[in-house]
Design an enzyme around this catalytic site. Structure first.
Site, PDB file in Angstrom:
ATOM      1  N   ALA A 187      -2.478  -4.258   4.261  1.00 42.60           N
ATOM      2  CA  ALA A 187      -3.652  -5.132   4.100  1.00 42.60           C
ATOM      3  C   ALA A 187      -4.433  -4.912   2.792  1.00 42.60           C
ATOM      4  CB  ALA A 187      -4.556  -4.996   5.327  1.00 42.60           C
ATOM      5  N   GLN A 199       8.526   0.398   8.318  1.00 39.71           N
ATOM      6  CA  GLN A 199       7.571   0.950   7.351  1.00 39.71           C
ATOM      7  C   GLN A 199       7.323   2.433   7.591  1.00 39.71           C
ATOM      8  OE1 GLN A 199       7.219  -1.901   9.026  1.00 39.71           O
ATOM      9  NE2 GLN A 199       6.026  -3.440   7.930  1.00 39.71           N
ATOM     10  N   ASP A 216      -5.066  -4.409  10.032  1.00 42.81           N
ATOM     11  CA  ASP A 216      -4.948  -5.600   9.180  1.00 42.81           C
ATOM     12  C   ASP A 216      -6.176  -6.478   9.290  1.00 42.81           C
ATOM     13  OD1 ASP A 216      -2.017  -4.734   9.802  1.00 42.81           O
ATOM     14  OD2 ASP A 216      -2.044  -5.875   7.926  1.00 42.81           O
ATOM     15  N   ASN A 249      -3.302  -4.881  14.262  1.00 47.87           N
ATOM     16  CA  ASN A 249      -2.496  -4.026  13.374  1.00 47.87           C
ATOM     17  C   ASN A 249      -1.016  -4.242  13.706  1.00 47.87           C
ATOM     18  OD1 ASN A 249      -2.288  -1.978  11.295  1.00 47.87           O
ATOM     19  ND2 ASN A 249      -1.738  -0.533  12.901  1.00 47.87           N
TER      20      ASN A 249
HETATM   21  O1  MRU Z   1       3.475  -6.029   7.637  1.00 48.94           O
HETATM   22  P1  MRU Z   1       2.802  -4.956   6.832  1.00 48.94           P
HETATM   23  O2  MRU Z   1       3.722  -3.872   6.386  1.00 48.94           O
HETATM   24  O3  MRU Z   1       1.998  -5.546   5.679  1.00 48.94           O
HETATM   25  O4  MRU Z   1       1.772  -4.321   7.840  1.00 48.94           O
HETATM   26  C1  MRU Z   1       0.994  -3.231   7.467  1.00 48.94           C
HETATM   27  C2  MRU Z   1       0.150  -2.693   8.553  1.00 48.94           C
HETATM   28  O5  MRU Z   1       0.169  -3.160   9.660  1.00 48.94           O
HETATM   29  C3  MRU Z   1      -0.790  -1.580   8.202  1.00 48.94           C
HETATM   30  O6  MRU Z   1      -1.001  -0.743   9.288  1.00 48.94           O
HETATM   31  C4  MRU Z   1      -2.145  -2.188   7.797  1.00 48.94           C
HETATM   32  O7  MRU Z   1      -1.966  -3.185   6.830  1.00 48.94           O
HETATM   33  C5  MRU Z   1      -3.092  -1.165   7.285  1.00 48.94           C
HETATM   34  S1  MRU Z   1      -2.601  -0.551   5.726  1.00 48.94           S
HETATM   35  C6  MRU Z   1      -3.784   0.482   5.104  1.00 48.94           C
END
Ligand code: MRU
Length: 339
Positions: free
Chosen positions: A46, A193, A234, A243
Site C-alpha cells: 500500500a 509475498q 491496505d 489487508n
Molecule cells: O497485493 P499486495 O502485495 O500489494 O498486498 C500487500 C499487503 O497486503 C500488505 O500487507 C499491505 O499493503 C501493507 S504494506 C506496508
C-alpha cells in the site's frame, strides 16, 4: 537503495515479481510505465503504491509540454485517472493522487513552477514514508519483549514501502534495539509475498525467520510458538482492517489462542469515513491460483475465486501501530479527528 527513487526525471524501482532469485531494477519513464508496474505488481504494498502513483504524476509533470496551468492540470487529471484504475483496494493510492493534485491546483506560480513543485511533492512523499515507518517502528517497540516470536503475513516491509517497512519496521526496530526476536513468515498464497519478499528482507538483515505455509499459522499459535502477530494494512476503515487475503483467518485464530493481533500502518492508510462494505476488494486473475509458477496445479474446467484482500473486523484487533502512537480501535477515530 530505497525501493523507489526519482533520478533526474526517471523513476527507478526494483521489480518485485523477480525477487528473490533476481534483483532487477527497472526504469519507469512515463506515468503509463508506473501504472503498468503497479497493475503487474512489480511495485506493490500500500505505501509504495501510493508513492509510486505520486511519482507517476511527477513524470507527467516533468515531461509535459503544457504552456498553461490549465493544460497541465488536464494532463495530470488524465494520468490520475489511469493510476486510479490500477488497483482498487489500497487507499494510499487514492490518498497520494489527491495530495499531488491538490498541490498542483493550489500552488502559486506559472506552469513551470507547478511542474517543479509536483516533482518536489512526490520526492517529499518518498522521504516522509521512510520517516513515518521509522516512527511506527519506534512506537511499536514497546510491544516486543526480548525472546518474542512475531508472526507476520504477506510483506509489510521495506519492499512494500519506500524503506524500513510498517510491520517489518516494528520488527526491525526491536532487532536494532537488541531484542532477541524471531519471526514466523507465512508464505502468502497465491503471490507468495511472505516466502519471496519477507523472508528475503529478513535474511538480508540477519533477523531469524521461519517460513510456514498459510494453513500452518493456527497450529503454530496453538503450539505456543507465537507471542504476537503484526501485519500491515491496505486500508483501515471504521469497522475493519483490510489487508492481504488470509489476514482474517490469522486474526480469528490469534484471538482463539490468546495471541495479541496488531496492525502496523501509517495514517495515509486510514479511511475512517467508510465502512468495509463500501470498499472494493480486488479480485485477480484465476491463473494466480491455477498455476504455481509455470506449473498448472488444477484441472481444466475448475472454477476459481481469487480475492487479493480480506476484511478483519475491529473486534480482533488489539491495536494499530501508527506514527502517532499505538491506538486501540476505539481511540482511532477520536485521536485522528483531534488532529
Ligand atoms: O497485493 P499486495 O502485495 O500489494 O498486498 C500487500 C499487503 O497486503 C500488505 O500487507 C499491505 O499493503 C501493507 S504494506 C506496508
Amino acid at each position: 537503495m530505497r525501493t523507489i527513487e526519482w533520478r533526474d526525471g526517471v523513476v527507478v524501482t526494483i521489480d518485485q515479481t523477480k525477487l528473490p532469485t533476481q534483483e532487477v531494477y527497472v526504469e519507469l519513464k512515463t506515468c503509463e510505465d508506473v501504472a503498468y508496474a503497479i497493475k503487474e505488481m512489480k511495485v506493490r504494498g500500500a505505501p509504495l503504491i501510493g508513492v509510486a502513483a505520486a511519482m507517476g504524476l511527477a513524470l507527467t509533470a516533468f515531461r509535459s509540454k503544457a504552456r498553461s496551468r490549465q493544460d497541465l492540470m488536464k494532463e495530470l487529471e488524465a494520468s490520475a485517472k489511469l493510476l486510479r484504475e490500477t488497483r482498487p483496494t489500497a487507499v494510499n493510492l487514492f490518498w497520494s493522487i489527491d495530495r499531488v493534485l491538490k498541490k498542483a491546483r493550489e500552488v502559486e506560480g506559472d506552469v513551470e513552477e507547478v511542474k517543479r513543485l509536483v516533482v518536489e511533492e512526490a520526492k517529499r512523499m518518498a522521504d516522509e514514508d521512510v520517516e513515518v515507518n521509522r516512527r511506527i517502528g519506534r512506537n511499536g517497540l514497546k510491544l516486543i519483549r526480548d525472546g518474542y516470536t512475531v508472526l507476520t503475513h504477506c510483506n509489510a516491509g521495506g519492499l512494500a514501502t519506500v524503506g524500513y517497512g510498517t510491520a517489518l519496521g516494528v520488527i526491525r526496530a526491536a532487532f536494532e534495539a537488541g531484542r532477541k526476536i524471531k519471526v514466523i513468515a507465512t508464505e502468502t498464497r497465491p503471490k507468495l509475498q511472505g516466502a519471496r519478499l519477507t523472508s528475503y528482507e529478513l535474511i538480508r538483515d540477519g533477523i531469524p525467520v521461519t517460513l510456514i505455509t498459510d494453513s500452518m499459522a493456527g497450529y503454530a499459535m496453538k503450539r505456543g510458538m507465537v507471542d504476537i502477530v503484526i501485519v500491515g494494512a491496505d486500508r483501515i476503515v471504521k469497522d475493519a482492517v483490510i489487508n492481504k487475503i488470509g489476514t482474517y483467518t490469522i486474526a480469528v485464530l490469534a484471538k482463539e489462542n490468546d495471541v495479541p493481533f496488531y496492525v502496523a500502518a501509517p495514517l495515509s492508510t486510514m479511511d475512517l469515513s467508510r465502512k468495509a462494505s463500501e470498499v472494493e476488494i480486488e479480485e485477480r486473475d484465476p491463473k494466480e491460483v491455477l498455476f504455481f509458477g509455470p506449473v498448472r496445479i488444477a484441472p481444466e474446467g475448475v472454477n476459481v475465486w481469487n480475492p487479493a484482500f480480506d476484511v478483519t473486523p475491529m473486534e480482533y484487533v488489539k491495536g494499530i501501530i501508527t506514527e502517532v502512537g499505538v491506538l486501540s480501535p476505539d481511540e482511532l477515530e477520536s485521536k485522528l479527528n483531534a488532529g
